[in-house]
Design a protein around this motif. Structure first.
Motif, PDB file in Angstrom:
ATOM      1  N   PRO A  97       0.795  -1.228   0.000  1.00 48.19           N
ATOM      2  CA  PRO A  97       0.000   0.000   0.000  1.00 48.19           C
ATOM      3  C   PRO A  97       0.833   1.286   0.000  1.00 48.19           C
ATOM      4  CG  PRO A  97      -0.097  -1.059   2.153  1.00 48.19           C
ATOM      5  CD  PRO A  97       0.611  -2.005   1.215  1.00 48.19           C
ATOM      6  N   ASP A  98       2.079   1.224   0.455  1.00 48.01           N
ATOM      7  CA  ASP A  98       2.923   2.422   0.399  1.00 48.01           C
ATOM      8  C   ASP A  98       3.661   2.526  -0.937  1.00 48.01           C
ATOM      9  OD1 ASP A  98       4.924   0.501   0.621  1.00 48.01           O
ATOM     10  OD2 ASP A  98       5.781   1.320   2.464  1.00 48.01           O
ATOM     11  N   MET A  99       3.475   1.515  -1.787  1.00 44.41           N
ATOM     12  CA  MET A  99       4.007   1.469  -3.143  1.00 44.41           C
ATOM     13  C   MET A  99       5.534   1.482  -3.213  1.00 44.41           C
ATOM     14  SD  MET A  99       1.025   3.765  -4.918  1.00 44.41           S
ATOM     15  CE  MET A  99       2.000   4.017  -6.362  1.00 44.41           C
ATOM     16  N   GLY A 100       6.175   1.017  -2.161  1.00 51.01           N
ATOM     17  CA  GLY A 100       7.632   0.955  -2.144  1.00 51.01           C
ATOM     18  C   GLY A 100       8.202   0.056  -3.236  1.00 51.01           C
ATOM     19  N   LEU A 101       7.548  -1.096  -3.482  1.00 51.34           N
ATOM     20  CA  LEU A 101       8.040  -1.998  -4.532  1.00 51.34           C
ATOM     21  C   LEU A 101       7.814  -1.407  -5.916  1.00 51.34           C
ATOM     22  CD1 LEU A 101       6.930  -5.467  -3.114  1.00 51.34           C
ATOM     23  CD2 LEU A 101       9.248  -4.520  -3.214  1.00 51.34           C
ATOM     24  N   TYR A 102       6.685  -0.737  -6.114  1.00 51.51           N
ATOM     25  CA  TYR A 102       6.427  -0.086  -7.411  1.00 51.51           C
ATOM     26  C   TYR A 102       7.529   0.925  -7.717  1.00 51.51           C
ATOM     27  CZ  TYR A 102       1.756  -2.123  -7.364  1.00 51.51           C
ATOM     28  OH  TYR A 102       0.696  -2.995  -7.352  1.00 51.51           O
ATOM     29  N   LYS A 103       7.947   1.656  -6.691  1.00 53.50           N
ATOM     30  CA  LYS A 103       9.013   2.652  -6.874  1.00 53.50           C
ATOM     31  C   LYS A 103      10.364   1.962  -7.093  1.00 53.50           C
ATOM     32  CE  LYS A 103       6.501   6.089  -4.279  1.00 53.50           C
ATOM     33  NZ  LYS A 103       5.809   6.001  -3.023  1.00 53.50           N
ATOM     34  N   GLU A 104      10.648   0.940  -6.284  1.00 55.25           N
ATOM     35  CA  GLU A 104      11.924   0.242  -6.412  1.00 55.25           C
ATOM     36  C   GLU A 104      12.073  -0.415  -7.784  1.00 55.25           C
ATOM     37  OE1 GLU A 104      14.359  -3.434  -4.330  1.00 55.25           O
ATOM     38  OE2 GLU A 104      12.872  -2.361  -3.153  1.00 55.25           O
ATOM     39  N   PHE A 105      10.996  -0.954  -8.306  1.00 54.21           N
ATOM     40  CA  PHE A 105      11.032  -1.605  -9.614  1.00 54.21           C
ATOM     41  C   PHE A 105      10.800  -0.614 -10.756  1.00 54.21           C
ATOM     42  CE2 PHE A 105      10.857  -5.230  -6.918  1.00 54.21           C
ATOM     43  CZ  PHE A 105      11.379  -6.289  -7.644  1.00 54.21           C
ATOM     44  N   GLU A 106      10.645   0.653 -10.401  1.00 56.68           N
ATOM     45  CA  GLU A 106      10.538   1.769 -11.349  1.00 56.68           C
ATOM     46  C   GLU A 106       9.413   1.579 -12.368  1.00 56.68           C
ATOM     47  OE1 GLU A 106      14.308   3.539 -12.661  1.00 56.68           O
ATOM     48  OE2 GLU A 106      15.299   2.047 -11.381  1.00 56.68           O
ATOM     49  N   LEU A 107       8.248   1.235 -11.841  1.00 52.74           N
ATOM     50  CA  LEU A 107       7.068   1.129 -12.698  1.00 52.74           C
ATOM     51  C   LEU A 107       6.473   2.508 -12.872  1.00 52.74           C
ATOM     52  CD1 LEU A 107       5.793  -2.148 -11.145  1.00 52.74           C
ATOM     53  CD2 LEU A 107       6.542  -1.851 -13.489  1.00 52.74           C
ATOM     54  N   GLY A 108       6.137   2.839 -14.087  1.00 47.03           N
ATOM     55  CA  GLY A 108       5.677   4.179 -14.410  1.00 47.03           C
ATOM     56  C   GLY A 108       4.245   4.465 -13.999  1.00 47.03           C
ATOM     57  N   VAL A 109       3.918   5.728 -14.086  1.00 45.37           N
ATOM     58  CA  VAL A 109       2.575   6.235 -13.793  1.00 45.37           C
ATOM     59  C   VAL A 109       2.152   7.075 -14.997  1.00 45.37           C
ATOM     60  CG1 VAL A 109       1.222   7.714 -12.261  1.00 45.37           C
ATOM     61  CG2 VAL A 109       3.002   6.241 -11.302  1.00 45.37           C
ATOM     62  N   ALA A 110       0.945   6.852 -15.463  1.00 45.93           N
ATOM     63  CA  ALA A 110       0.440   7.603 -16.616  1.00 45.93           C
ATOM     64  C   ALA A 110       0.249   9.069 -16.249  1.00 45.93           C
ATOM     65  CB  ALA A 110      -0.883   7.011 -17.080  1.00 45.93           C
ATOM     66  N   ALA A 111       0.496   9.928 -17.207  1.00 47.63           N
ATOM     67  CA  ALA A 111       0.299  11.363 -17.014  1.00 47.63           C
ATOM     68  C   ALA A 111      -1.157  11.753 -17.248  1.00 47.63           C
ATOM     69  CB  ALA A 111       1.215  12.144 -17.951  1.00 47.63           C
ATOM     70  N   SER A 112      -1.905  10.880 -17.952  1.00 48.38           N
ATOM     71  CA  SER A 112      -3.304  11.187 -18.264  1.00 48.38           C
ATOM     72  C   SER A 112      -4.056   9.882 -18.512  1.00 48.38           C
ATOM     73  CB  SER A 112      -3.384  12.051 -19.520  1.00 48.38           C
ATOM     74  OG  SER A 112      -2.936  11.308 -20.647  1.00 48.38           O
ATOM     75  N   LYS A 113      -5.385   9.964 -18.516  1.00 52.06           N
ATOM     76  CA  LYS A 113      -6.198   8.780 -18.822  1.00 52.06           C
ATOM     77  C   LYS A 113      -5.971   8.323 -20.262  1.00 52.06           C
ATOM     78  CE  LYS A 113      -9.659   9.192 -15.332  1.00 52.06           C
ATOM     79  NZ  LYS A 113     -11.028   8.967 -14.944  1.00 52.06           N
ATOM     80  N   GLU A 114      -5.690   9.267 -21.148  1.00 47.73           N
ATOM     81  CA  GLU A 114      -5.402   8.924 -22.540  1.00 47.73           C
ATOM     82  C   GLU A 114      -4.113   8.109 -22.664  1.00 47.73           C
ATOM     83  OE1 GLU A 114      -6.192  12.124 -21.493  1.00 47.73           O
ATOM     84  OE2 GLU A 114      -8.268  11.945 -22.165  1.00 47.73           O
ATOM     85  N   GLU A 115      -3.158   8.369 -21.789  1.00 49.20           N
ATOM     86  CA  GLU A 115      -1.919   7.588 -21.795  1.00 49.20           C
ATOM     87  C   GLU A 115      -2.148   6.225 -21.130  1.00 49.20           C
ATOM     88  OE1 GLU A 115       2.761   7.881 -20.405  1.00 49.20           O
ATOM     89  OE2 GLU A 115       1.357   9.355 -19.617  1.00 49.20           O
ATOM     90  N   MET A 116      -3.041   6.164 -20.160  1.00 47.77           N
ATOM     91  CA  MET A 116      -3.338   4.906 -19.478  1.00 47.77           C
ATOM     92  C   MET A 116      -3.910   3.867 -20.430  1.00 47.77           C
ATOM     93  SD  MET A 116      -5.045   5.357 -15.765  1.00 47.77           S
ATOM     94  CE  MET A 116      -5.640   3.715 -15.537  1.00 47.77           C
ATOM     95  N   ILE A 117      -4.864   4.292 -21.238  1.00 51.39           N
ATOM     96  CA  ILE A 117      -5.473   3.414 -22.242  1.00 51.39           C
ATOM     97  C   ILE A 117      -5.377   4.135 -23.577  1.00 51.39           C
ATOM     98  CG2 ILE A 117      -7.522   2.165 -22.979  1.00 51.39           C
ATOM     99  CD1 ILE A 117      -8.482   2.210 -20.073  1.00 51.39           C
ATOM    100  N   ARG A 118      -4.435   3.693 -24.397  1.00 48.56           N
ATOM    101  CA  ARG A 118      -4.195   4.327 -25.690  1.00 48.56           C
ATOM    102  C   ARG A 118      -5.241   3.890 -26.711  1.00 48.56           C
ATOM    103  NH1 ARG A 118       1.729   1.945 -25.346  1.00 48.56           N
ATOM    104  NH2 ARG A 118       0.365   0.207 -25.715  1.00 48.56           N
ATOM    105  N   PRO A 119      -5.425   4.660 -27.773  1.00 44.11           N
ATOM    106  CA  PRO A 119      -6.399   4.271 -28.810  1.00 44.11           C
ATOM    107  C   PRO A 119      -6.164   2.857 -29.343  1.00 44.11           C
ATOM    108  CG  PRO A 119      -5.682   6.519 -29.167  1.00 44.11           C
ATOM    109  CD  PRO A 119      -4.827   5.973 -28.047  1.00 44.11           C
ATOM    110  N   GLU A 120      -4.912   2.471 -29.517  1.00 44.77           N
ATOM    111  CA  GLU A 120      -4.621   1.139 -30.035  1.00 44.77           C
ATOM    112  C   GLU A 120      -4.955   0.020 -29.037  1.00 44.77           C
ATOM    113  OE1 GLU A 120      -0.466   2.900 -28.947  1.00 44.77           O
ATOM    114  OE2 GLU A 120      -2.371   3.662 -29.693  1.00 44.77           O
ATOM    115  N   ASP A 121      -5.206   0.392 -27.767  1.00 44.38           N
ATOM    116  CA  ASP A 121      -5.582  -0.588 -26.743  1.00 44.38           C
ATOM    117  C   ASP A 121      -7.080  -0.888 -26.733  1.00 44.38           C
ATOM    118  OD1 ASP A 121      -2.957  -0.702 -25.697  1.00 44.38           O
ATOM    119  OD2 ASP A 121      -3.349   0.944 -24.305  1.00 44.38           O
ATOM    120  N   MET A 122      -7.875  -0.097 -27.432  1.00 42.16           N
ATOM    121  CA  MET A 122      -9.325  -0.202 -27.323  1.00 42.16           C
ATOM    122  C   MET A 122      -9.888  -1.577 -27.721  1.00 42.16           C
ATOM    123  SD  MET A 122      -9.850   2.408 -25.666  1.00 42.16           S
ATOM    124  CE  MET A 122     -11.608   2.290 -25.473  1.00 42.16           C
TER     125      MET A 122
END
Length: 183
Positions: A97-122
């Motif tokens: 819940p503190d997201m320490g592993l997400y940070k350690e493994f350097e998993l990204g965060v989307a800047a916008s909902k459009e980046e989260m789900i791209r048109p090609e993902d639809m």
């Protein structure tokens, strides 16, 4: 600290599941030839619920390859153990819940909902939505970082990283069948 990539040896760490505390990754990894360390988002996310269900349904095929799965979620243990018992899943959920592993493994965060789900993902999202409806999945509590990207790290029993993948959208992940083929 160096970026965790294929060819690296992962530093050992301890984690909590909804049902156990201070589990050492090195001890867990000794239980199979390969371990999939799968980072999803949080338990309330219907896409994550679907992925968890599909991996649970295919778990015999994973074990047949002398492999195992550990799913990392941003959810606290209290969220998970309020909704299930230890025996409900054939694999462990790592609560971060503190997201320490997400940070350690350097998993990204989307800047916008459009980046989260791209048109090609639809098209892929449409298929997933149909399965979510089929299973009757409904969105639960929002936890952690809503814009978090998933990822996975394939490890051997000695914590050597065999493959590293950081998604660039929430659907930039292999299917369960594609993941099993990697084993």
């Amino acid at each position: 600290m160096a970026k965790i990539e294929a060819g690296c040896k992962l530093a050992d760490f301890s984690f909590n599941t909804p049902f156990e505390s201070d589990v050492k990754l090195s001890e867990k990894a000794k239980g199979a030839k390969k371990t999939i360390l799968l980072f999803l988002r949080y338990y309330g996310c219907t896409l994550c619920q679907l992925d968890i269900r599909e991996y649970a349904n295919a778990y015999d095929r994973i074990k047949a390859k002398d492999a195992q799965l550990l799913v990392v979620l941003q959810s606290p243990a209290s969220t998970i153990n309020a909704q299930m018992k230890k025996e409900d899943l054939p694999f462990d959920i790592i609560c971060d819940p503190d997201m320490g592993l997400y940070k350690e493994f350097e998993l990204g965060v989307a800047a916008s909902k459009e980046e989260m789900i791209r048109p090609e993902d639809m098209p892929k999202m449409g298929e997933k939505r149909a399965k979510m409806e089929e299973y009757g999945l409904s969105h639960g509590a929002y936890e952690g970082e809503e814009m978090q990207f998933p990822g996975y790290f394939l490890l051997d029993s000695e914590l050597n990283v065999l493959e590293a993948h950081r998604a660039t959208s929430i659907l930039d992940m292999p299917s369960v069948d594609e993941m099993i083929a990697k084993l």
